[in-house]
Design an enzyme around this catalytic site. Sequence first.
Site, PDB file in Angstrom:
ATOM      1  N   VAL A   1       0.844  -1.201   0.000  1.00 33.57           N
ATOM      2  CA  VAL A   1       0.000   0.000   0.000  1.00 33.57           C
ATOM      3  C   VAL A   1       0.878   1.250   0.000  1.00 33.57           C
ATOM      4  CG1 VAL A   1      -1.634   1.349   1.392  1.00 33.57           C
ATOM      5  CG2 VAL A   1      -2.043  -1.083   1.006  1.00 33.57           C
TER       6      VAL A   1
ATOM      7  N   VAL B   1       2.457   1.811  -3.488  1.00 35.64           N
ATOM      8  CA  VAL B   1       1.504   2.296  -4.487  1.00 35.64           C
ATOM      9  C   VAL B   1       1.013   3.701  -4.141  1.00 35.64           C
ATOM     10  CG1 VAL B   1      -0.781   1.888  -5.495  1.00 35.64           C
ATOM     11  CG2 VAL B   1       0.830  -0.006  -5.238  1.00 35.64           C
ATOM     12  N   GLU B   2       0.765   3.952  -2.871  1.00 35.24           N
ATOM     13  CA  GLU B   2       0.216   5.252  -2.471  1.00 35.24           C
ATOM     14  C   GLU B   2       1.213   6.400  -2.644  1.00 35.24           C
ATOM     15  OE1 GLU B   2      -2.705   6.270  -1.790  1.00 35.24           O
ATOM     16  OE2 GLU B   2      -3.837   4.500  -1.196  1.00 35.24           O
ATOM     17  N   SER B   3       2.461   6.189  -2.211  1.00 38.11           N
ATOM     18  CA  SER B   3       3.379   7.332  -2.153  1.00 38.11           C
ATOM     19  C   SER B   3       4.797   7.040  -2.633  1.00 38.11           C
ATOM     20  CB  SER B   3       3.483   7.838  -0.720  1.00 38.11           C
ATOM     21  OG  SER B   3       4.152   6.871   0.086  1.00 38.11           O
TER      22      SER B   3
END
Length: 125
Positions: A25, A28-30
């Site tokens: 996560v 993918v997020e940051s």
Amino acid sequence: RDALRDMAARIAERHRVDRSLVLAVIEVESRYDALARSPRGAIGLMQLMPETAARFDVRDPYNPRDNIEGGVRYLKELLERYSGQVRLALAAYNAGEEAVERHNGIPPFRETIQYVNRVLHELRR
């Protein structure tokens, strides 16, 4: 980056959330950018919306430890809500719980479908 991964893994394990899922996560997020901010206002490593940060008592969403702590607690809540169904938890993390409920599953939003697939792909790496 290694220090952030180690911190995220420790927080995930403390909350009994799959560390690989948390790391996927964050990727993918940051892409591990603690100062990331989306055009919609999501902040930090796990891209917490201000309302979500407040909901999980995140004092400083740009602080990596605070951000990961809040993001992992939110992810854990979503996994519990959706009986461990990772795809639904990820869809809710991206599009919101209301959207998942309204569509009785993963919402038909291109961004959300791509997001779920990207995290699952990262998880398999």
